[in-house]
Design a protein around this motif. Structure first.
Motif, mmCIF file in Angstrom:
data_model
loop_
_atom_site.group_PDB
_atom_site.id
_atom_site.type_symbol
_atom_site.label_atom_id
_atom_site.label_comp_id
_atom_site.label_asym_id
_atom_site.label_seq_id
_atom_site.Cartn_x
_atom_site.Cartn_y
_atom_site.Cartn_z
ATOM 1 N N GLU A 12 1.009 -1.218 0.024
ATOM 2 C CA GLU A 12 -0.075 -0.029 -0.165
ATOM 3 C C GLU A 12 0.775 1.227 0.161
ATOM 4 O OE1 GLU A 12 -3.877 1.556 2.277
ATOM 5 O OE2 GLU A 12 -2.518 0.445 3.417
ATOM 6 N N ASP A 13 1.692 1.245 0.994
ATOM 7 C CA ASP A 13 2.744 2.214 0.988
ATOM 8 C C ASP A 13 3.556 2.676 -0.516
ATOM 9 O OD1 ASP A 13 2.036 2.677 3.472
ATOM 10 O OD2 ASP A 13 3.683 1.941 4.203
ATOM 11 N N CYS A 14 3.982 1.613 -0.770
ATOM 12 C CA CYS A 14 4.808 1.844 -2.116
ATOM 13 C C CYS A 14 3.934 2.161 -3.270
ATOM 14 C CB CYS A 14 5.651 0.616 -2.360
ATOM 15 S SG CYS A 14 6.941 0.337 -1.358
ATOM 16 N N LEU A 15 2.736 1.610 -3.316
ATOM 17 C CA LEU A 15 1.912 1.779 -4.661
ATOM 18 C C LEU A 15 1.337 3.346 -4.512
ATOM 19 C CD1 LEU A 15 0.501 -1.683 -5.646
ATOM 20 C CD2 LEU A 15 2.584 -0.567 -6.302
ATOM 21 N N LEU A 16 1.065 3.729 -3.255
ATOM 22 C CA LEU A 16 0.495 5.077 -3.155
ATOM 23 C C LEU A 16 1.634 5.989 -3.489
ATOM 24 C CD1 LEU A 16 -1.566 4.757 0.013
ATOM 25 C CD2 LEU A 16 -2.611 5.238 -2.231
ATOM 26 N N ALA A 17 2.907 5.685 -3.442
ATOM 27 C CA ALA A 17 3.899 6.654 -3.770
ATOM 28 C C ALA A 17 4.318 6.872 -5.055
ATOM 29 C CB ALA A 17 5.339 6.319 -2.923
ATOM 30 N N ALA A 18 3.636 5.820 -5.875
ATOM 31 C CA ALA A 18 3.898 5.717 -7.284
ATOM 32 C C ALA A 18 3.261 6.833 -7.896
ATOM 33 C CB ALA A 18 3.667 4.580 -8.149
ATOM 34 N N GLU A 19 3.972 7.350 -9.085
ATOM 35 C CA GLU A 19 3.226 8.653 -9.372
ATOM 36 C C GLU A 19 2.347 8.406 -10.666
ATOM 37 O OE1 GLU A 19 6.543 11.136 -11.010
ATOM 38 O OE2 GLU A 19 7.469 11.244 -9.248
ATOM 39 N N SER A 20 2.216 7.334 -11.354
ATOM 40 C CA SER A 20 1.168 6.909 -12.418
ATOM 41 C C SER A 20 0.981 5.584 -12.294
ATOM 42 C CB SER A 20 2.045 7.338 -13.661
ATOM 43 O OG SER A 20 2.840 6.294 -14.011
ATOM 44 N N MET A 21 -0.192 5.139 -13.007
ATOM 45 C CA MET A 21 -0.885 3.900 -13.238
ATOM 46 C C MET A 21 0.245 2.883 -14.042
ATOM 47 S SD MET A 21 -2.964 1.983 -12.115
ATOM 48 C CE MET A 21 -3.709 0.344 -12.677
ATOM 49 N N ASP A 22 0.965 3.729 -14.817
ATOM 50 C CA ASP A 22 1.686 2.827 -15.811
ATOM 51 C C ASP A 22 2.746 2.351 -14.900
ATOM 52 O OD1 ASP A 22 -0.042 3.447 -17.988
ATOM 53 O OD2 ASP A 22 1.436 5.221 -18.491
ATOM 54 N N TYR A 23 3.284 3.208 -13.884
ATOM 55 C CA TYR A 23 4.477 2.463 -13.306
ATOM 56 C C TYR A 23 4.218 1.499 -12.175
ATOM 57 C CZ TYR A 23 8.912 2.563 -10.755
ATOM 58 O OH TYR A 23 10.018 2.274 -10.510
ATOM 59 N N ILE A 24 2.840 1.835 -11.770
ATOM 60 C CA ILE A 24 2.396 0.632 -10.872
ATOM 61 C C ILE A 24 2.367 -0.832 -11.640
ATOM 62 C CG2 ILE A 24 0.331 -0.199 -9.597
ATOM 63 C CD1 ILE A 24 -0.218 2.609 -8.638
ATOM 64 N N GLU A 25 1.722 -0.525 -12.791
ATOM 65 C CA GLU A 25 1.710 -1.903 -13.769
ATOM 66 C C GLU A 25 2.932 -2.246 -14.096
ATOM 67 O OE1 GLU A 25 -0.650 -3.807 -17.551
ATOM 68 O OE2 GLU A 25 -0.702 -1.406 -17.043
ATOM 69 N N ALA A 26 4.024 -1.525 -14.310
ATOM 70 C CA ALA A 26 5.303 -1.914 -14.440
ATOM 71 C C ALA A 26 6.080 -2.934 -13.325
ATOM 72 C CB ALA A 26 5.911 -0.842 -14.805
ATOM 73 N N ILE A 27 5.765 -2.098 -12.236
ATOM 74 C CA ILE A 27 6.315 -2.687 -10.959
ATOM 75 C C ILE A 27 5.529 -4.086 -10.917
ATOM 76 C CG2 ILE A 27 6.227 -2.729 -8.500
ATOM 77 C CD1 ILE A 27 6.459 0.208 -8.680
ATOM 78 N N PHE A 28 4.416 -4.110 -11.018
ATOM 79 C CA PHE A 28 3.506 -5.356 -10.521
ATOM 80 C C PHE A 28 4.090 -6.440 -11.730
ATOM 81 C CE2 PHE A 28 -0.037 -8.197 -11.036
ATOM 82 C CZ PHE A 28 -0.231 -8.517 -9.719
ATOM 83 N N LYS A 29 3.929 -5.902 -13.004
ATOM 84 C CA LYS A 29 4.383 -7.166 -13.946
ATOM 85 C C LYS A 29 5.956 -7.460 -13.907
ATOM 86 C CE LYS A 29 4.445 -7.823 -18.887
ATOM 87 N NZ LYS A 29 4.302 -7.248 -20.079
ATOM 88 N N ALA A 30 6.748 -6.761 -13.459
ATOM 89 C CA ALA A 30 8.030 -7.300 -13.408
ATOM 90 C C ALA A 30 8.222 -8.254 -12.091
ATOM 91 C CB ALA A 30 9.020 -6.246 -13.254
ATOM 92 N N SER A 31 7.430 -7.813 -10.936
ATOM 93 C CA SER A 31 7.775 -8.467 -9.753
ATOM 94 C C SER A 31 6.823 -9.791 -9.690
ATOM 95 C CB SER A 31 7.469 -7.761 -8.534
ATOM 96 O OG SER A 31 6.195 -7.219 -8.583
ATOM 97 N N ALA A 32 5.698 -9.755 -10.252
ATOM 98 C CA ALA A 32 4.628 -10.919 -10.029
ATOM 99 C C ALA A 32 4.832 -12.092 -11.266
ATOM 100 C CB ALA A 32 3.357 -10.272 -9.924
ATOM 101 N N THR A 33 5.051 -11.583 -12.280
ATOM 102 C CA THR A 33 4.865 -12.313 -13.637
ATOM 103 C C THR A 33 6.358 -12.572 -13.999
ATOM 104 O OG1 THR A 33 4.544 -10.711 -15.028
ATOM 105 C CG2 THR A 33 2.574 -11.658 -14.223
#
Length: 148
Positions: A12-33
């Motif tokens: 929650e803390d880290c994703l709230l600190a992300a500036e854009s939805m694109d960056y959240i998706e990039a983090i998620f994709k790289a770490s989860a898949t």
């Protein structure tokens, strides 16, 4: 550090600190898949893969906290795929703390839905890479009927 735990507060803390939805998706994709448990066990805060190295500086967090985020998102994906939550998301949603922001939870579940098929395929392909794959399968069913 526990490698099979989901740290919801860090997510929650880290994703709230992300500036854009694109960056959240990039983090998620790289770490989860794009990682397996064996790859995560070898990760340390100072040797993040290239696709994840920008996380600490972009989110203004330490390398160790970035590693916790990566492991947590990976484990969240595994739990989503493995526990049947792909069909019933309420099971996984009930594991989130009550204070977790609903909008952020919605974003996470959207990302889980989008990336689960690719993550499942990646994990299955990597785990079975040493085994021979069945290319063709032919079967038949014989029925014997007899009477006295």
């Amino acid at each position: 550090m526990e490698h099979n735990k989901i740290n919801y507060q860090v997510i929650e803390d880290c994703l709230l600190a992300a500036e854009s939805m694109d960056y959240i998706e990039a983090i998620f994709k790289a770490s989860a898949t794009g990682t397996l448990d064996s790859e995560l066990l070898a990760l340390k805060g100072d040797n993040l893969p290239a696709s994840l190295r920008s996380i600490p500086s972009t989110l203004s967090i330490t390398n160790d906290k970035a590693l916790v985020l990566i492991i947590s998102l990976h484990n969240l994906m595994k739990e989503y795929i493995g526990s049947g939550s792909m069909l019933d998301e309420n099971i996984l949603a009930n594991k989130f703390p009550g204070t977790f922001k609903k909008k952020l939870k919605g974003v996470l579940f959207k990302l889980l839905r989008e990336h689960a098929p690719a993550a499942k395929k990646y994990m299955q392909d990597e785990f079975s890479s040493g085994l021979q794959k069945m290319r063709d399968f032919d079967w038949r069913l014989d029925v014997k009927i007899s009477s006295k």
